[in-house]
Design a protein around this motif. Structure first.
Motif, PDB file in Angstrom:
ATOM      1  N   UNK A 159       0.859  -1.142   0.046  1.00 44.66           N
ATOM      2  CA  UNK A 159      -0.073  -0.088   0.260  1.00 44.66           C
ATOM      3  C   UNK A 159       0.814   1.395   0.032  1.00 44.66           C
ATOM      4  N   UNK A 160       1.540   1.575  -0.979  1.00 47.94           N
ATOM      5  CA  UNK A 160       2.550   2.524  -1.279  1.00 47.94           C
ATOM      6  C   UNK A 160       1.842   4.048  -0.984  1.00 47.94           C
ATOM      7  N   UNK A 161       0.694   4.042  -0.970  1.00 49.61           N
ATOM      8  CA  UNK A 161      -0.133   5.530  -0.480  1.00 49.61           C
ATOM      9  C   UNK A 161      -0.109   5.627   0.914  1.00 49.61           C
ATOM     10  N   UNK A 162       0.002   4.833   1.773  1.00 51.37           N
ATOM     11  CA  UNK A 162      -0.090   4.617   3.288  1.00 51.37           C
ATOM     12  C   UNK A 162       1.110   5.104   3.905  1.00 51.37           C
ATOM     13  N   UNK A 163       1.065   6.141   4.887  1.00 48.69           N
ATOM     14  CA  UNK A 163       2.261   6.641   5.716  1.00 48.69           C
ATOM     15  C   UNK A 163       2.156   5.654   6.952  1.00 48.69           C
ATOM     16  N   UNK A 164       3.504   5.273   7.017  1.00 44.87           N
ATOM     17  CA  UNK A 164       3.592   4.244   8.239  1.00 44.87           C
ATOM     18  C   UNK A 164       4.777   4.785   9.000  1.00 44.87           C
ATOM     19  N   UNK A 165       4.568   5.356  10.260  1.00 44.95           N
ATOM     20  CA  UNK A 165       5.602   5.618  11.039  1.00 44.95           C
ATOM     21  C   UNK A 165       5.678   4.574  12.346  1.00 44.95           C
ATOM     22  N   UNK A 166       7.164   4.436  12.714  1.00 40.96           N
ATOM     23  CA  UNK A 166       7.444   3.139  13.717  1.00 40.96           C
ATOM     24  C   UNK A 166       8.411   3.925  14.627  1.00 40.96           C
ATOM     25  N   UNK A 167       8.134   3.666  16.117  1.00 44.13           N
ATOM     26  CA  UNK A 167       9.035   3.871  16.980  1.00 44.13           C
ATOM     27  C   UNK A 167       9.069   2.752  18.020  1.00 44.13           C
ATOM     28  N   UNK A 168      10.236   2.684  18.825  1.00 47.04           N
ATOM     29  CA  UNK A 168      10.294   1.824  19.847  1.00 47.04           C
ATOM     30  C   UNK A 168       9.573   2.312  21.017  1.00 47.04           C
ATOM     31  N   UNK A 169       8.829   1.386  21.735  1.00 51.67           N
ATOM     32  CA  UNK A 169       8.140   1.676  22.830  1.00 51.67           C
ATOM     33  C   UNK A 169       7.916   0.579  23.816  1.00 51.67           C
ATOM     34  N   UNK A 170       8.494   0.526  25.073  1.00 55.80           N
ATOM     35  CA  UNK A 170       8.041  -0.290  26.107  1.00 55.80           C
ATOM     36  C   UNK A 170       6.932   0.313  26.996  1.00 55.80           C
ATOM     37  N   UNK A 171       5.795  -0.319  26.994  1.00 55.61           N
ATOM     38  CA  UNK A 171       4.637   0.404  27.787  1.00 55.61           C
ATOM     39  C   UNK A 171       4.995   0.531  29.156  1.00 55.61           C
ATOM     40  N   UNK A 172       5.855  -0.055  29.757  1.00 53.16           N
ATOM     41  CA  UNK A 172       6.113   0.117  31.283  1.00 53.16           C
ATOM     42  C   UNK A 172       6.871   1.055  31.538  1.00 53.16           C
ATOM     43  N   UNK A 173       7.541   2.019  30.381  1.00 51.89           N
ATOM     44  CA  UNK A 173       8.150   2.907  30.620  1.00 51.89           C
ATOM     45  C   UNK A 173       7.323   4.210  30.370  1.00 51.89           C
ATOM     46  N   UNK A 174       6.596   4.863  31.525  1.00 54.54           N
ATOM     47  CA  UNK A 174       5.294   5.482  31.456  1.00 54.54           C
ATOM     48  C   UNK A 174       5.835   6.774  30.742  1.00 54.54           C
ATOM     49  N   UNK A 175       6.740   7.367  31.120  1.00 59.08           N
ATOM     50  CA  UNK A 175       7.354   8.730  30.650  1.00 59.08           C
ATOM     51  C   UNK A 175       7.613   8.539  29.173  1.00 59.08           C
ATOM     52  N   UNK A 176       8.103   7.398  28.591  1.00 60.19           N
ATOM     53  CA  UNK A 176       8.320   7.228  27.191  1.00 60.19           C
ATOM     54  C   UNK A 176       6.874   7.226  26.576  1.00 60.19           C
ATOM     55  N   UNK A 177       5.787   6.454  27.061  1.00 57.08           N
ATOM     56  CA  UNK A 177       4.541   6.426  26.521  1.00 57.08           C
ATOM     57  C   UNK A 177       3.991   7.622  26.126  1.00 57.08           C
ATOM     58  N   UNK A 178       4.075   8.784  26.993  1.00 55.63           N
ATOM     59  CA  UNK A 178       3.568  10.075  26.813  1.00 55.63           C
ATOM     60  C   UNK A 178       4.467  10.789  25.744  1.00 55.63           C
ATOM     61  N   UNK A 179       5.596  10.480  25.966  1.00 56.50           N
ATOM     62  CA  UNK A 179       6.492  11.127  24.742  1.00 56.50           C
ATOM     63  C   UNK A 179       6.299  10.499  23.045  1.00 56.50           C
ATOM     64  N   UNK A 180       6.190   9.432  23.187  1.00 55.61           N
ATOM     65  CA  UNK A 180       5.965   8.709  22.046  1.00 55.61           C
ATOM     66  C   UNK A 180       4.677   8.886  21.300  1.00 55.61           C
ATOM     67  N   UNK A 181       3.580   9.015  22.146  1.00 60.03           N
ATOM     68  CA  UNK A 181       2.289   9.677  21.740  1.00 60.03           C
ATOM     69  C   UNK A 181       2.285  10.776  21.223  1.00 60.03           C
ATOM     70  N   UNK A 182       2.930  11.767  21.894  1.00 57.99           N
ATOM     71  CA  UNK A 182       3.018  13.166  21.402  1.00 57.99           C
ATOM     72  C   UNK A 182       3.805  13.300  20.113  1.00 57.99           C
ATOM     73  N   UNK A 183       5.005  12.646  20.029  1.00 60.05           N
ATOM     74  CA  UNK A 183       5.626  12.835  18.807  1.00 60.05           C
ATOM     75  C   UNK A 183       4.902  12.168  17.560  1.00 60.05           C
ATOM     76  N   UNK A 184       4.310  11.139  17.878  1.00 55.73           N
ATOM     77  CA  UNK A 184       3.403  10.829  16.767  1.00 55.73           C
ATOM     78  C   UNK A 184       2.290  11.646  16.263  1.00 55.73           C
ATOM     79  N   UNK A 185       1.696  12.061  17.192  1.00 54.14           N
ATOM     80  CA  UNK A 185       0.780  13.129  17.102  1.00 54.14           C
ATOM     81  C   UNK A 185       1.299  14.362  16.183  1.00 54.14           C
ATOM     82  N   UNK A 186       2.380  14.755  16.571  1.00 54.06           N
ATOM     83  CA  UNK A 186       3.136  15.992  16.031  1.00 54.06           C
ATOM     84  C   UNK A 186       3.456  15.619  14.541  1.00 54.06           C
TER      85      UNK A 186
END
Length: 247
Positions: free
Chosen positions: A49-76
């Motif tokens: 599906x070449x028209x679909x944008x796919x972003x990937x990031x490393x995330x361990x959901x037990x790292x709670x600060x990283x969860x907030x940071x990663x979600x905000x980065x994706x949103x931006x």
């Protein structure tokens, strides 16, 4: 088309949801601990599906600060998020009182506290946007207390279902929607030896039912509907003695 964030997207239900959402034309934000698998999945989706944008990031959901940071980065990076699928989880566990508090604690921390962090992060973005769709992947086992190795797992999945339902009540009448999914036996890495059961559904078929419920923004769904809809009615009414035999 929607911008969809999926946690635990490196394998199993999360990876298959990514494939099926991509086939519908949705842009994706995928995160998990295993970035090599995420990279492979991104390449696979990009080729199909070449028209679909796919972003990937490393995330361990037990790292709670990283969860907030990663979600905000994706949103931006995507200019906002339309849907967040809280999917990452752990199936480890042992019967209570057998000396394996460590395993049960890890499951509880990942499945509940990890989901709480994800829900908080998603909710903050949705409240700011004034709209969004939270999808909580619970489990059929959350319908009542379960014996044996899945006691803590089932309890954690019941907790996240209530978490999502409480958030639904909080944002009722706004542009924020909430879906709680109760998957039955669907082939994944967590299904393990239970993949031999006659009730097991293939990953593709099971996830198709999940995606259909999500796309319709159902408040809740036992998926696939057959046999898990009728079985849910039965399981909630089974005598305790019969539940013990399920261990």
């Amino acid at each position: 088309m929607a911008r969809i964030l999926i946690t635990g997207a490196s394998s199993g239900l999360g990876a298959e949801m990514a494939r099926q959402f991509a086939a519908l034309g949705h842009d994706l934000a995928l995160c998990a601990r295993r970035t090599d698998r995420l990279d492979d999945l991104r390449a696979e989706i990009g080729a199909a599906h070449p028209g679909v944008r796919v972003l990937v990031k490393a995330l361990d959901v037990t790292d709670h600060e990283a969860v907030f940071g990663t979600f905000e980065e994706f949103a931006a990076e995507l200019g906002g998020l339309d849907r967040v699928v809280v999917n990452a989880g752990l199936g480890k566990g042992q019967p209570l009182g057998t000396g394996r508090f460590d395993a049960n604690k890890q499951t509880a921390e990942t499945n509940f506290l990890g989901a709480l962090a994800q829900t908080e992060a998603a909710a903050a973005i949705f409240r700011r946007q004034g709209r969004g769709h939270l999808v909580m992947v619970s489990s059929f086992s959350a319908l009542r207390g379960m014996p044996g190795n899945i006691t803590t797992y089932a309890a954690s999945k019941a907790a996240v279902a209530h978490l999502a339902e409480g958030f639904r009540a909080d944002v009722h009448g706004t542009g924020i929607k909430v879906t709680v999914l109760y998957p039955g036996y669907i082939v994944s890495e967590m299904s393990g030896t239970s993949a031999r059961t006659l009730l097991m559904t293939s990953t593709e078929k099971g996830v198709r039912a999940m995606v259909e419920a999500i796309e319709k923004e159902k408040a809740s769904a036992r998926v696939p509907a057959w046999p898990w809809g009728p079985l849910g009615f039965v399981v909630k009414r089974l005598p305790t003695g019969m539940m013990k035999r399920m261990a």
